[in-house]
Design a protein around this motif. Structure first.
Motif, PDB file in Angstrom:
ATOM      1  N   THR A  55       0.824  -1.212   0.000  1.00  0.00           N
ATOM      2  CA  THR A  55       0.000   0.000   0.000  1.00  0.00           C
ATOM      3  C   THR A  55       0.857   1.261   0.000  1.00  0.00           C
ATOM      4  N   ARG A  56       2.005   1.221   0.666  1.00  0.00           N
ATOM      5  CA  ARG A  56       2.910   2.365   0.630  1.00  0.00           C
ATOM      6  C   ARG A  56       3.441   2.577  -0.789  1.00  0.00           C
ATOM      7  N   ALA A  57       3.798   1.489  -1.458  1.00  0.00           N
ATOM      8  CA  ALA A  57       4.307   1.592  -2.824  1.00  0.00           C
ATOM      9  C   ALA A  57       3.245   2.141  -3.770  1.00  0.00           C
ATOM     10  N   ALA A  58       2.005   1.680  -3.599  1.00  0.00           N
ATOM     11  CA  ALA A  58       0.918   2.167  -4.452  1.00  0.00           C
ATOM     12  C   ALA A  58       0.671   3.648  -4.214  1.00  0.00           C
ATOM     13  N   ALA A  59       0.720   4.068  -2.940  1.00  0.00           N
ATOM     14  CA  ALA A  59       0.478   5.468  -2.602  1.00  0.00           C
ATOM     15  C   ALA A  59       1.555   6.370  -3.177  1.00  0.00           C
ATOM     16  N   VAL A  60       2.794   5.963  -3.038  1.00  0.00           N
ATOM     17  CA  VAL A  60       3.908   6.779  -3.524  1.00  0.00           C
ATOM     18  C   VAL A  60       3.867   6.915  -5.041  1.00  0.00           C
ATOM     19  N   SER A  61       3.459   5.860  -5.715  1.00  0.00           N
ATOM     20  CA  SER A  61       3.458   5.883  -7.183  1.00  0.00           C
ATOM     21  C   SER A  61       2.265   6.623  -7.761  1.00  0.00           C
ATOM     22  N   ALA A  62       1.244   6.874  -6.964  1.00  0.00           N
ATOM     23  CA  ALA A  62       0.057   7.572  -7.461  1.00  0.00           C
ATOM     24  C   ALA A  62       0.381   9.030  -7.735  1.00  0.00           C
ATOM     25  N   GLY A  63      -0.180   9.564  -8.808  1.00  0.00           N
ATOM     26  CA  GLY A  63       0.109  10.936  -9.167  1.00  0.00           C
ATOM     27  C   GLY A  63      -0.590  11.970  -8.312  1.00  0.00           C
ATOM     28  N   ALA A  64      -1.698  11.572  -7.667  1.00  0.00           N
ATOM     29  CA  ALA A  64      -2.468  12.543  -6.897  1.00  0.00           C
ATOM     30  C   ALA A  64      -3.336  11.822  -5.873  1.00  0.00           C
ATOM     31  N   VAL A  65      -3.795  12.573  -4.864  1.00  0.00           N
ATOM     32  CA  VAL A  65      -4.658  12.012  -3.826  1.00  0.00           C
ATOM     33  C   VAL A  65      -5.389  13.140  -3.114  1.00  0.00           C
ATOM     34  N   ARG A  66      -6.531  12.827  -2.566  1.00  0.00           N
ATOM     35  CA  ARG A  66      -7.229  13.748  -1.654  1.00  0.00           C
ATOM     36  C   ARG A  66      -7.141  13.160  -0.254  1.00  0.00           C
ATOM     37  N   LEU A  67      -6.757  13.986   0.683  1.00  0.00           N
ATOM     38  CA  LEU A  67      -6.546  13.574   2.074  1.00  0.00           C
ATOM     39  C   LEU A  67      -7.410  14.458   2.961  1.00  0.00           C
ATOM     40  N   SER A  68      -8.238  13.849   3.817  1.00  0.00           N
ATOM     41  CA  SER A  68      -9.083  14.646   4.693  1.00  0.00           C
ATOM     42  C   SER A  68      -9.221  13.971   6.048  1.00  0.00           C
ATOM     43  N   GLY A  69      -9.387  14.793   7.076  1.00  0.00           N
ATOM     44  CA  GLY A  69      -9.527  14.267   8.426  1.00  0.00           C
ATOM     45  C   GLY A  69      -8.744  15.101   9.414  1.00  0.00           C
ATOM     46  N   THR A  70      -8.293  14.473  10.485  1.00  0.00           N
ATOM     47  CA  THR A  70      -7.587  15.197  11.538  1.00  0.00           C
ATOM     48  C   THR A  70      -6.227  14.570  11.822  1.00  0.00           C
ATOM     49  N   VAL A  71      -5.288  15.431  12.180  1.00  0.00           N
ATOM     50  CA  VAL A  71      -3.960  15.005  12.588  1.00  0.00           C
ATOM     51  C   VAL A  71      -3.617  15.736  13.882  1.00  0.00           C
ATOM     52  N   VAL A  72      -3.200  14.985  14.886  1.00  0.00           N
ATOM     53  CA  VAL A  72      -2.770  15.584  16.149  1.00  0.00           C
ATOM     54  C   VAL A  72      -1.248  15.530  16.187  1.00  0.00           C
ATOM     55  N   ALA A  73      -0.627  16.694  16.313  1.00  0.00           N
ATOM     56  CA  ALA A  73       0.837  16.775  16.332  1.00  0.00           C
ATOM     57  C   ALA A  73       1.261  17.984  17.150  1.00  0.00           C
ATOM     58  N   GLY A  74       2.278  17.792  17.967  1.00  0.00           N
ATOM     59  CA  GLY A  74       2.819  18.900  18.750  1.00  0.00           C
ATOM     60  C   GLY A  74       1.814  19.520  19.693  1.00  0.00           C
ATOM     61  N   GLY A  75       0.861  18.716  20.155  1.00  0.00           N
ATOM     62  CA  GLY A  75      -0.144  19.229  21.072  1.00  0.00           C
ATOM     63  C   GLY A  75      -1.283  19.967  20.403  1.00  0.00           C
ATOM     64  N   SER A  76      -1.264  20.066  19.077  1.00  0.00           N
ATOM     65  CA  SER A  76      -2.322  20.756  18.341  1.00  0.00           C
ATOM     66  C   SER A  76      -3.063  19.771  17.443  1.00  0.00           C
ATOM     67  N   THR A  77      -4.341  20.050  17.212  1.00  0.00           N
ATOM     68  CA  THR A  77      -5.152  19.236  16.313  1.00  0.00           C
ATOM     69  C   THR A  77      -5.389  20.015  15.025  1.00  0.00           C
ATOM     70  N   TYR A  78      -5.036  19.413  13.901  1.00  0.00           N
ATOM     71  CA  TYR A  78      -5.200  20.031  12.600  1.00  0.00           C
ATOM     72  C   TYR A  78      -6.290  19.285  11.825  1.00  0.00           C
ATOM     73  N   LYS A  79      -7.234  20.030  11.324  1.00  0.00           N
ATOM     74  CA  LYS A  79      -8.251  19.457  10.457  1.00  0.00           C
ATOM     75  C   LYS A  79      -7.861  19.764   9.025  1.00  0.00           C
ATOM     76  N   LEU A  80      -7.693  18.717   8.224  1.00  0.00           N
ATOM     77  CA  LEU A  80      -7.171  18.877   6.870  1.00  0.00           C
ATOM     78  C   LEU A  80      -8.193  18.468   5.818  1.00  0.00           C
ATOM     79  N   ASP A  81      -8.174  19.166   4.718  1.00  0.00           N
ATOM     80  CA  ASP A  81      -8.874  18.752   3.502  1.00  0.00           C
ATOM     81  C   ASP A  81      -8.003  19.208   2.343  1.00  0.00           C
ATOM     82  N   MET A  82      -7.105  18.327   1.904  1.00  0.00           N
ATOM     83  CA  MET A  82      -6.078  18.696   0.944  1.00  0.00           C
ATOM     84  C   MET A  82      -6.128  17.802  -0.290  1.00  0.00           C
ATOM     85  N   ARG A  83      -5.866  18.407  -1.445  1.00  0.00           N
ATOM     86  CA  ARG A  83      -5.620  17.662  -2.668  1.00  0.00           C
ATOM     87  C   ARG A  83      -4.153  17.844  -3.004  1.00  0.00           C
ATOM     88  N   LEU A  84      -3.477  16.731  -3.204  1.00  0.00           N
ATOM     89  CA  LEU A  84      -2.022  16.756  -3.339  1.00  0.00           C
ATOM     90  C   LEU A  84      -1.587  16.017  -4.598  1.00  0.00           C
TER      91      LEU A  84
END
Length: 246
Positions: A55-84
């Motif tokens: 799955t990591r190999a498939a993800a890396v080889s993909a040309g694009a993706v949409r990522l949405s949800g939450t990430v907790v890092a450094g004591g902060s919560t980030y809500k993301l909705d990104m197209r990459l």
């Protein structure tokens, strides 16, 4: 007409009788010849370690993706909705009640936010915050904010940091995400994270629950290209070598 050998007839009769017991609820198994992996990409048969690698190999080889949800890092919560994609990304981020948009094309990063973002204390007469309200602000590469914010727009950086389960990996069986069949793998029985991998088409990751209550993310639109357009000059502010700080 060729006669069927008596032995073969007896075996067929015996198999039919055993399978009839299953239908009547005796509970014997093994009569169905249906392959649970029929029509899948086959990763469900692999070890959890190989599933994660696939799955990591498939993800890396993909040309694009949409990522949405939450990430907790450094004591902060980030809500993301990104197209990459490989040469940039765009989308929205919300952190500590402040929302802003990011756009990166190549090395050029833009940040768009309202006055409240630039002037969280709500100071009166802040001319700088007023000028930046609703504009795409060029983030200088030497500004401390550049590295922090550009990471949200970097497909490889995000996927490399996110698609890792911690601890002993196990297969948690078959599941489903948005109508797509998946196989789920876990790290340390879930405390190290869980990852649902598509059993249809390429083995893309579809849902990640990060270990340690560090957020939940969904992945979609794998390989679907999208446009990254430079904002109009009338919508852009070049603040110079460093962004204003509150």
């Amino acid at each position: 007409m060729t006669a069927i050998p008596p032995g073969r007839t007896r075996r067929a009769t015996l198999v039919s009788a055993i399978c009839a017991l299953v239908v009547t609820g005796v509970g014997l198994t093994g009569c169905s010849s249906e392959d649970p992996d029929a029509g899948t990409n086959g990763v469900g048969k692999l070890t959890p370690e190989k599933i994660q690698a696939k799955t990591r190999a498939a993800a890396v080889s993909a040309g694009a993706v949409r990522l949405s949800g939450t990430v907790v890092a450094g004591g902060s919560t980030y809500k993301l909705d990104m197209r990459l994609k490989d040469d940039g990304g765009t989308g929205s981020v919300t952190a500590e009640g402040a929302a802003f948009e990011l756009l990166r094309i190549g090395e050029q990063l833009y940040l768009k936010a309202d006055t409240a973002f630039w002037d969280p204390e709500g100071g009166e007469g802040d001319a700088a915050a007023g000028k930046l309200d609703g504009k795409y602000v060029k983030v200088p590469e030497g500004d401390p904010s550049y590295k922090r914010f550009s990471g949200f727009t970097d497909k490889d950086v995000l996927l490399d940091s996110l698609l890792t389960l911690h601890g002993t990996l196990k297969n948690d069986g078959r599941h489903e995400q948005s109508g797509v069949r998946t196989v789920r793998i876990t790290g340390d029985q879930g405390s190290g994270g869980t990852l649902d991998v598509s059993l249809e088409g390429k083995p893309y990751p579809l849902r990640l629950v990060r270990g340690g209550d560090a957020g939940t993310l969904t992945f979609s639109a794998w390989g679907e290209d999208f446009a990254l357009n430079e904002p109009k000059k009338s919508e852009t502010v070049d603040y110079g070598q460093q962004l204003p700080t509150s």
